[in-house]
Design a protein around this motif. Structure first.
Motif, PDB file in Angstrom:
ATOM      1  N   SER A  49     102.995  37.920 -77.662  1.00 18.97           N
ATOM      2  CA  SER A  49     102.686  36.946 -76.632  1.00 18.97           C
ATOM      3  C   SER A  49     101.526  36.057 -77.078  1.00 18.97           C
ATOM      4  CB  SER A  49     102.326  37.650 -75.326  1.00 18.97           C
ATOM      5  OG  SER A  49     101.920  36.723 -74.354  1.00 18.97           O
ATOM      6  N   VAL A  50     101.685  34.744 -76.944  1.00 16.96           N
ATOM      7  CA  VAL A  50     100.610  33.817 -77.300  1.00 16.96           C
ATOM      8  C   VAL A  50      99.902  33.286 -76.059  1.00 16.96           C
ATOM      9  CG1 VAL A  50     101.759  33.149 -79.427  1.00 16.96           C
ATOM     10  CG2 VAL A  50     102.136  31.793 -77.360  1.00 16.96           C
ATOM     11  N   ASP A  51     100.437  33.595 -74.871  1.00 15.96           N
ATOM     12  CA  ASP A  51      99.771  33.173 -73.631  1.00 15.96           C
ATOM     13  C   ASP A  51     100.250  34.067 -72.500  1.00 15.96           C
ATOM     14  OD1 ASP A  51      98.101  30.983 -72.236  1.00 15.96           O
ATOM     15  OD2 ASP A  51      99.918  31.077 -71.010  1.00 15.96           O
ATOM     16  N   ASN A  52      99.315  34.519 -71.666  1.00 12.97           N
ATOM     17  CA  ASN A  52      99.633  35.382 -70.530  1.00 12.97           C
ATOM     18  C   ASN A  52      99.021  34.795 -69.262  1.00 12.97           C
ATOM     19  OD1 ASN A  52     100.805  37.707 -72.094  1.00 12.97           O
ATOM     20  ND2 ASN A  52      98.759  37.704 -72.972  1.00 12.97           N
ATOM     21  N   GLY A  75      91.795  39.575 -70.148  1.00  9.99           N
ATOM     22  CA  GLY A  75      92.532  38.728 -71.089  1.00  9.99           C
ATOM     23  C   GLY A  75      93.715  37.988 -70.501  1.00  9.99           C
ATOM     24  N   VAL A  76      93.933  38.136 -69.199  1.00 10.15           N
ATOM     25  CA  VAL A  76      95.055  37.454 -68.535  1.00 10.15           C
ATOM     26  C   VAL A  76      94.493  36.498 -67.493  1.00 10.15           C
ATOM     27  CG1 VAL A  76      97.132  37.739 -67.137  1.00 10.15           C
ATOM     28  CG2 VAL A  76      96.556  39.448 -68.888  1.00 10.15           C
ATOM     29  N   ASP A  77      94.906  35.230 -67.549  1.00 14.10           N
ATOM     30  CA  ASP A  77      94.519  34.276 -66.511  1.00 14.10           C
ATOM     31  C   ASP A  77      95.297  34.582 -65.248  1.00 14.10           C
ATOM     32  OD1 ASP A  77      92.771  33.017 -68.173  1.00 14.10           O
ATOM     33  OD2 ASP A  77      94.063  31.302 -68.614  1.00 14.10           O
ATOM     34  N   VAL A  78      94.589  34.711 -64.113  1.00 12.45           N
ATOM     35  CA  VAL A  78      95.207  35.102 -62.842  1.00 12.45           C
ATOM     36  C   VAL A  78      94.817  34.088 -61.771  1.00 12.45           C
ATOM     37  CG1 VAL A  78      95.419  36.891 -61.085  1.00 12.45           C
ATOM     38  CG2 VAL A  78      95.102  37.544 -63.488  1.00 12.45           C
ATOM     39  N   ALA A  79      95.811  33.690 -60.962  1.00 10.46           N
ATOM     40  CA  ALA A  79      95.564  32.811 -59.816  1.00 10.46           C
ATOM     41  C   ALA A  79      96.244  33.418 -58.599  1.00 10.46           C
ATOM     42  CB  ALA A  79      96.097  31.409 -60.080  1.00 10.46           C
ATOM     43  N   SER A  80      95.514  33.565 -57.493  1.00 10.11           N
ATOM     44  CA  SER A  80      96.035  34.228 -56.300  1.00 10.11           C
ATOM     45  C   SER A  80      96.091  33.261 -55.124  1.00 10.11           C
ATOM     46  CB  SER A  80      95.155  35.427 -55.937  1.00 10.11           C
ATOM     47  OG  SER A  80      95.121  36.381 -56.978  1.00 10.11           O
ATOM     48  N   ASN A  81      97.251  33.256 -54.442  1.00 10.08           N
ATOM     49  CA  ASN A  81      97.425  32.464 -53.213  1.00 10.08           C
ATOM     50  C   ASN A  81      96.890  31.041 -53.372  1.00 10.08           C
ATOM     51  OD1 ASN A  81      98.617  34.601 -51.722  1.00 10.08           O
ATOM     52  ND2 ASN A  81      96.581  35.465 -51.352  1.00 10.08           N
ATOM     53  N   ILE A  82      97.352  30.360 -54.376  1.00  6.85           N
ATOM     54  CA  ILE A  82      96.737  29.078 -54.730  1.00  6.85           C
ATOM     55  C   ILE A  82      97.305  27.891 -53.961  1.00  6.85           C
ATOM     56  CG2 ILE A  82      96.011  29.767 -57.028  1.00  6.85           C
ATOM     57  CD1 ILE A  82      98.603  28.526 -58.101  1.00  6.85           C
TER      58      ILE A  82
END
Length: 454
Positions: free
Chosen positions: A442-445, A355-362
């Motif tokens: 929270s409405v966005d994570n 449920g959490v958008d994740v971006a790594s080393n972008i």
């Protein structure tokens, strides 16, 4: 001795603090008495407190008030201090407190925008409607996280320029000063370090006699302000930067230039300032820019010639200086972009994990528009939401407008952004949440993960 508009403000790092207040014209010096709270509880007085002197400056040369500024340095980590303000001989009776964070990479911040503290001489009761909202938003931020390192604003803290009094300098000054009193009224504004950029409402109401910069300068003492000599004079560029933990925060005046026009002329100035900041704090793991006018926007600005310009220039700066996060206001609604590099949205870099958008080393920048912290709806027609959603990311408008375009989520609660940074298993993580202040939901994570520095 009468003291008004007292605020605690962020220093160049976690262990420097700045204090600004107004005092009677009779005051000839400004001073802070401060000590560890544990010592105060032991001795029950300020006899063992340190006293630091600052500066005093006439306000508008009106022979009524002076602007007092003091900064204190080399504070102890993970400590709580108490303080009084005064002139070095006499001190105000009220005692205030603030905390310093530990020496670690764990930090948290709260970010707000578009408060629009409002005073109208013809309707002085107007602010009474918003006063409880501002108090409640601050109290809820403190309830959600009582240890934030800094409360940051993306501008438009006041509203005064659009009262139809552009040629009435005396009444405009009165309005502006009253609105700053409202801004600093809550007790937490004397307890939580504050930093703000210049919004269009701060900067457009006095383009004729340069009151935009002087009003900001009388009330604020932002760290590393390149528009001031040291930290004393009342002129300001609207830029600041500080290092907190592992996070470099850069505040930029992308709102207007000094003549009151939108920021086409500010690009070179801002590029030089970013270059200064990233070199001064070259050891930071995270780089965050806060400004008011947004480039990547969901509002219907296709007829506004500044929008394509701002997108291009902000993207150039973010790409050149490896900015991780860009936070803006102005639109009074919430949106989050995909990571963007050189104008290209990197959609495939974002993965949804539990449920959490994740971006790594972008190696790219995520752009946020911040909603209003006082439930102040933006009345424009949001005609380009489909274009934004298709190309750049998530857009959710918080508004009470009756005609909402299909596809948006409507929120009635004021909101704030919460940023939490920590290092776990050699990975630095920045968790960003958009929080409704009324129920703290929270409405966005979103999470950024980094395993290497720049």
């Amino acid at each position: 001795m009468n003291i008004t508009a007292l605020s605690l403000q962020m220093g160049e790092n976690d262990f420097e603090r700045r204090f600004v207040w107004y005092a009677d014209k009779s005051v000839e010096s400004a001073a802070i008495k401060y000590m560890l709270k544990t010592d105060f509880l032991k001795y029950k007085n300020f006899d063992n407190a340190k006293t630091v002197f600052g500066t005093v400056e006439d306000i508008y040369n009106n022979n009524v008030y002076v602007s007092c500024k003091v900064k204190i340095e080399n504070l102890k980590p993970f400590a709580e201090y108490v303080y009084k303000v005064g002139d070095g001989t006499d001190f105000f009776d009220d005692i205030y407190s603030f905390k310093t964070p530990p020496i670690s990479k764990k930090r948290s911040f709260a970010v707000i925008s578009d408060l629009h503290c409002m005073y109208n001489p013809k309707n002085p009761e107007l602010w009474e409607y918003r006063r409880p909202q501002w108090q409640n938003t601050l109290n809820q931020i403190n309830k959600f996280d009582g240890d934030i390192a800094c409360l940051i604003s993306a501008g438009d803290n006041i509203s005064s320029y659009n009262m139809g009094l552009e040629d009435d300098a005396e009444n405009l000054r009165l309005i502006c000063e009253k609105e700053h009193e409202f801004l600093f009224e809550p007790p937490l504004m004397k307890q939580i370090p504050f930093a703000t950029v210049m919004g269009n409402h701060e900067a457009q109401y006095y383009p004729k006699d340069n009151m935009a910069s002087s009003v900001m300068g009388y009330h604020f003492c932002m760290p590393n302000d390149d528009g001031a000599s040291g930290y004393v004079p009342h002129t300001t560029s609207g830029n600041f930067c500080f290092l907190s933990g592992d996070v470099l925060v850069i505040g930029l005046n992308f709102a207007v230039d000094i003549s009151g026009n939108y920021a086409k002329t500010n690009y070179e100035t801002n590029e030089k300032y970013i270059d200064f900041a990233v070199n001064k704090y070259s050891n930071a793991t995270w780089r965050v820019i806060v400004t008011h006018i947004q480039g990547y926007t969901f509002i219907g600005d296709s007829k506004n010639i500044e929008t394509p310009y701002m997108m291009k220039k902000q993207d150039e700066l973010c790409s050149k200086y490896n900015i991780d996060l860009m936070l803006t206001g102005h639109a009074h609604g919430f949106s989050r972009s995909y990571p963007i590099k050189s104008g290209n949205p990197l959609k495939d870099t974002v993965k949804n994990i539990d449920g959490v958008d994740v971006a790594s080393n972008i190696d790219a920048t995520v752009h946020y528009n911040l909603p209003s912290a006082l439930n102040h709806s933006f009345s424009s027609i949001f005609s380009e939401y489909q274009h934004y959603l298709k190309n750049y990311g998530v857009a959710k408008i918080r508004s009470k407008e009756p005609e909402m375009p299909c596809g948006f989520t409507e929120y009635d609660s004021p909101m704030f952004l919460h940023i939490d940074v920590d290092e776990i298993d050699s990975k630095s993580r920045m968790v960003i949440k958009v929080i409704q202040s009324e129920d703290l939901k929270s409405v966005d994570n979103f999470m950024l993960v980094k395993t290497k520095k720049y």
